[in-house]
Design a protein around this motif. Sequence first.
Motif, PDB file in Angstrom:
ATOM      1  N   PRO A  16     -88.071 -72.965  -3.036  1.00  0.00           N
ATOM      2  CA  PRO A  16     -89.188 -73.876  -3.339  1.00  0.00           C
ATOM      3  C   PRO A  16     -89.097 -74.474  -4.738  1.00  0.00           C
ATOM      4  O   PRO A  16     -88.980 -73.769  -5.725  1.00  0.00           O
ATOM      5  CB  PRO A  16     -90.419 -72.964  -3.213  1.00  0.00           C
ATOM      6  N   GLY A  17     -89.128 -75.802  -4.778  1.00  0.00           N
ATOM      7  CA  GLY A  17     -89.034 -76.513  -6.045  1.00  0.00           C
ATOM      8  C   GLY A  17     -87.608 -76.891  -6.409  1.00  0.00           C
ATOM      9  O   GLY A  17     -87.397 -77.810  -7.195  1.00  0.00           O
ATOM     10  N   PHE A  18     -86.637 -76.185  -5.853  1.00  0.00           N
ATOM     11  CA  PHE A  18     -85.232 -76.438  -6.173  1.00  0.00           C
ATOM     12  C   PHE A  18     -84.509 -77.168  -5.040  1.00  0.00           C
ATOM     13  O   PHE A  18     -83.674 -78.026  -5.300  1.00  0.00           O
ATOM     14  CB  PHE A  18     -84.524 -75.121  -6.482  1.00  0.00           C
ATOM     15  N   ASP A  19     -84.812 -76.817  -3.806  1.00  0.00           N
ATOM     16  CA  ASP A  19     -84.222 -77.516  -2.659  1.00  0.00           C
ATOM     17  C   ASP A  19     -84.947 -78.829  -2.434  1.00  0.00           C
ATOM     18  O   ASP A  19     -86.146 -78.916  -2.740  1.00  0.00           O
ATOM     19  CB  ASP A  19     -84.332 -76.653  -1.395  1.00  0.00           C
ATOM     20  N   PRO A  20     -84.324 -79.857  -1.911  1.00  0.00           N
ATOM     21  CA  PRO A  20     -82.947 -79.898  -1.414  1.00  0.00           C
ATOM     22  C   PRO A  20     -81.957 -80.466  -2.413  1.00  0.00           C
ATOM     23  O   PRO A  20     -80.936 -81.002  -2.013  1.00  0.00           O
ATOM     24  CB  PRO A  20     -83.090 -80.823  -0.205  1.00  0.00           C
ATOM     25  N   ILE A  21     -82.274 -80.422  -3.703  1.00  0.00           N
ATOM     26  CA  ILE A  21     -81.376 -80.973  -4.720  1.00  0.00           C
ATOM     27  C   ILE A  21     -80.037 -80.237  -4.693  1.00  0.00           C
ATOM     28  O   ILE A  21     -79.991 -79.008  -4.792  1.00  0.00           O
ATOM     29  CB  ILE A  21     -82.004 -80.866  -6.123  1.00  0.00           C
ATOM     30  N   THR A  48     -83.015 -70.337  -0.987  1.00  0.00           N
ATOM     31  CA  THR A  48     -82.436 -71.673  -1.020  1.00  0.00           C
ATOM     32  C   THR A  48     -81.558 -71.940   0.205  1.00  0.00           C
ATOM     33  O   THR A  48     -81.027 -71.010   0.818  1.00  0.00           O
ATOM     34  CB  THR A  48     -81.584 -71.868  -2.292  1.00  0.00           C
ATOM     35  N   PHE A  49     -81.409 -73.221   0.529  1.00  0.00           N
ATOM     36  CA  PHE A  49     -80.490 -73.642   1.575  1.00  0.00           C
ATOM     37  C   PHE A  49     -79.284 -74.377   0.974  1.00  0.00           C
ATOM     38  O   PHE A  49     -78.529 -75.018   1.697  1.00  0.00           O
ATOM     39  CB  PHE A  49     -81.200 -74.546   2.587  1.00  0.00           C
ATOM     40  N   VAL A  50     -79.136 -74.281  -0.327  1.00  0.00           N
ATOM     41  CA  VAL A  50     -77.979 -74.854  -1.009  1.00  0.00           C
ATOM     42  C   VAL A  50     -76.927 -73.756  -1.138  1.00  0.00           C
ATOM     43  O   VAL A  50     -77.095 -72.808  -1.898  1.00  0.00           O
ATOM     44  CB  VAL A  50     -78.357 -75.406  -2.404  1.00  0.00           C
ATOM     45  N   SER A  62     -79.744 -61.946  10.217  1.00  0.00           N
ATOM     46  CA  SER A  62     -79.629 -63.027  11.196  1.00  0.00           C
ATOM     47  C   SER A  62     -79.349 -64.343  10.477  1.00  0.00           C
ATOM     48  O   SER A  62     -80.275 -65.022  10.011  1.00  0.00           O
ATOM     49  CB  SER A  62     -80.919 -63.139  12.017  1.00  0.00           C
ATOM     50  N   CYS A  63     -78.084 -64.657  10.313  1.00  0.00           N
ATOM     51  CA  CYS A  63     -77.634 -65.931   9.728  1.00  0.00           C
ATOM     52  C   CYS A  63     -78.119 -66.155   8.303  1.00  0.00           C
ATOM     53  O   CYS A  63     -78.196 -67.292   7.834  1.00  0.00           O
ATOM     54  CB  CYS A  63     -78.067 -67.103  10.608  1.00  0.00           C
ATOM     55  N   GLY A  64     -78.488 -65.099   7.615  1.00  0.00           N
ATOM     56  CA  GLY A  64     -78.997 -65.238   6.256  1.00  0.00           C
ATOM     57  C   GLY A  64     -80.425 -65.731   6.203  1.00  0.00           C
ATOM     58  O   GLY A  64     -80.932 -66.074   5.126  1.00  0.00           O
ATOM     59  N   LEU A  65     -81.111 -65.745   7.356  1.00  0.00           N
ATOM     60  CA  LEU A  65     -82.464 -66.313   7.456  1.00  0.00           C
ATOM     61  C   LEU A  65     -83.542 -65.261   7.686  1.00  0.00           C
ATOM     62  O   LEU A  65     -84.704 -65.487   7.359  1.00  0.00           O
ATOM     63  CB  LEU A  65     -82.517 -67.337   8.589  1.00  0.00           C
ATOM     64  N   LYS A  66     -83.149 -64.121   8.245  1.00  0.00           N
ATOM     65  CA  LYS A  66     -84.137 -63.089   8.560  1.00  0.00           C
ATOM     66  C   LYS A  66     -83.460 -61.733   8.663  1.00  0.00           C
ATOM     67  O   LYS A  66     -82.327 -61.640   9.136  1.00  0.00           O
ATOM     68  CB  LYS A  66     -84.848 -63.413   9.880  1.00  0.00           C
ATOM     69  N   GLN A  67     -84.181 -60.681   8.218  1.00  0.00           N
ATOM     70  CA  GLN A  67     -83.655 -59.326   8.281  1.00  0.00           C
ATOM     71  C   GLN A  67     -84.378 -58.528   9.371  1.00  0.00           C
ATOM     72  O   GLN A  67     -85.611 -58.519   9.411  1.00  0.00           O
ATOM     73  CB  GLN A  67     -83.826 -58.624   6.936  1.00  0.00           C
ATOM     74  N   THR A 103     -67.827 -66.561  12.415  1.00  0.00           N
ATOM     75  CA  THR A 103     -69.221 -67.003  12.369  1.00  0.00           C
ATOM     76  C   THR A 103     -69.905 -66.710  13.708  1.00  0.00           C
ATOM     77  O   THR A 103     -69.385 -67.104  14.763  1.00  0.00           O
ATOM     78  CB  THR A 103     -69.295 -68.516  12.092  1.00  0.00           C
ATOM     79  N   PRO A 104     -71.039 -66.011  13.709  1.00  0.00           N
ATOM     80  CA  PRO A 104     -71.762 -65.744  14.956  1.00  0.00           C
ATOM     81  C   PRO A 104     -72.127 -67.057  15.650  1.00  0.00           C
ATOM     82  O   PRO A 104     -72.472 -68.036  14.971  1.00  0.00           O
ATOM     83  CB  PRO A 104     -73.015 -65.001  14.495  1.00  0.00           C
ATOM     84  N   PRO A 105     -72.046 -67.111  16.972  1.00  0.00           N
ATOM     85  CA  PRO A 105     -72.320 -68.359  17.702  1.00  0.00           C
ATOM     86  C   PRO A 105     -73.726 -68.901  17.475  1.00  0.00           C
ATOM     87  O   PRO A 105     -73.948 -70.108  17.561  1.00  0.00           O
ATOM     88  CB  PRO A 105     -72.091 -67.977  19.170  1.00  0.00           C
ATOM     89  N   GLU A 106     -74.688 -68.011  17.177  1.00  0.00           N
ATOM     90  CA  GLU A 106     -76.067 -68.460  16.972  1.00  0.00           C
ATOM     91  C   GLU A 106     -76.300 -69.006  15.567  1.00  0.00           C
ATOM     92  O   GLU A 106     -77.371 -69.555  15.272  1.00  0.00           O
ATOM     93  CB  GLU A 106     -77.049 -67.314  17.236  1.00  0.00           C
ATOM     94  N   CYS A 107     -75.301 -68.873  14.694  1.00  0.00           N
ATOM     95  CA  CYS A 107     -75.452 -69.325  13.303  1.00  0.00           C
ATOM     96  C   CYS A 107     -74.742 -70.662  13.112  1.00  0.00           C
ATOM     97  O   CYS A 107     -73.531 -70.705  12.824  1.00  0.00           O
ATOM     98  CB  CYS A 107     -74.890 -68.283  12.341  1.00  0.00           C
ATOM     99  N   PHE A 108     -75.489 -71.725  13.247  1.00  0.00           N
ATOM    100  CA  PHE A 108     -74.914 -73.063  13.078  1.00  0.00           C
ATOM    101  C   PHE A 108     -74.693 -73.332  11.595  1.00  0.00           C
ATOM    102  O   PHE A 108     -75.558 -73.079  10.761  1.00  0.00           O
ATOM    103  CB  PHE A 108     -75.851 -74.119  13.669  1.00  0.00           C
ATOM    104  N   THR A 109     -73.527 -73.846  11.241  1.00  0.00           N
ATOM    105  CA  THR A 109     -73.246 -74.136   9.837  1.00  0.00           C
ATOM    106  C   THR A 109     -72.207 -75.241   9.708  1.00  0.00           C
ATOM    107  O   THR A 109     -71.314 -75.376  10.549  1.00  0.00           O
ATOM    108  CB  THR A 109     -72.737 -72.879   9.101  1.00  0.00           C
TER     109      THR A 109
END
Length: 338
Positions: free
Chosen positions: A206-211, A233-235, A246-251, A284-290
């Motif tokens: 928050p405040g830093f993304d999406p720069i 962050t998503f950077v 889970s893809c770096g999004l949830k534990q 890369t796990p199939p459910e983790c789009f990147t």
Amino acid sequence: MQSFSIRHLILIVYVFQILFNGTYSKLNLKYTILRQKQAPAPQNITLVYQQRIKYDAQKTMRVIFYKNNTKTLESSAYDDTYDLNGSGCSASEKFAIVLHGWIQSCSDEWALSLIERLSYYRGGCVICIDYSVVASSSYMRLYTNFDTLTRAISSIILTLFKQGFEPKKGYMFGFSFGGQLASAVGRSLWPKYIIESIDTCDMAGPGFDPIAVDHSKAGKHVQCFHSSRDKGTFVYSCHRNIMLGSCGLKQPSVASQLHLGSHGLCVDIYINTFDYPFYALNSTPPECFTWHKAAKIPEGYTVGYEENFDSQVTGQIFVPTSLHYPYNLSKKQLKLLS
């Protein structure tokens, strides 16, 4: 009739414009507010103002030295020199710097646990920079002080360098807001001074993304652990981007650790990597789009604090985590998961 149609068309276009602008402003409200800047002031006034706010930030900050997991010295961040004899630290040895996040301090349980692990495994001098007075206010106020804190922390590190500490023996860790600070401080010192190793845990979004920011410029070896979709962050521009759970999004363990959440679990998992193996997946796990580059993972590769950074392993690394403490998976569990 024709005039009515024209007026009607203009009205429709106007309504669509309002709706579009409204949607745009909702999607970007936090970035618009947080990134808003005033008209530039005259240079001399700006310099005086920057020096003043830097002083206001530094006079409330504390630099805390640890040797062999024992607190040896606590000093004002505004000091030009530190009593290394009193701290028990030597400028010729390794040093580590710890930066906390919002509504946190160097007295937080995770910070003390990390200092203990670094003291045991890494040795040398561990320094925690406490800016909890500024961090105890609203996130907005903390965010608006980001550049000020970056300059103040950079000044502290430059003071250490003047006393003989060597960047090639340096390590820096930052959690959440502290992760963004660690990157910004490293980049402000680069290229004259290049910190050897920087690790961050769920760097604040928050405040830093999406720069777009090139976090790899913060140090010689920069690895970033990601654990949440709402606060992190998503950077992904570190040398290594370690996607936990889970893809770096949830534990998964958030179910039993609601007070920490996926964001807070990141630093607990990082501390556990000192004592428990956290195995990475070979693909890369199939459910983790990147869209990002995936690292080439050697067999049995584990993540965490790394004394001798393997430059051959860079890119995104996916590391599943478990439901219960210490949150790692065994090789057998990882094989079943694959």
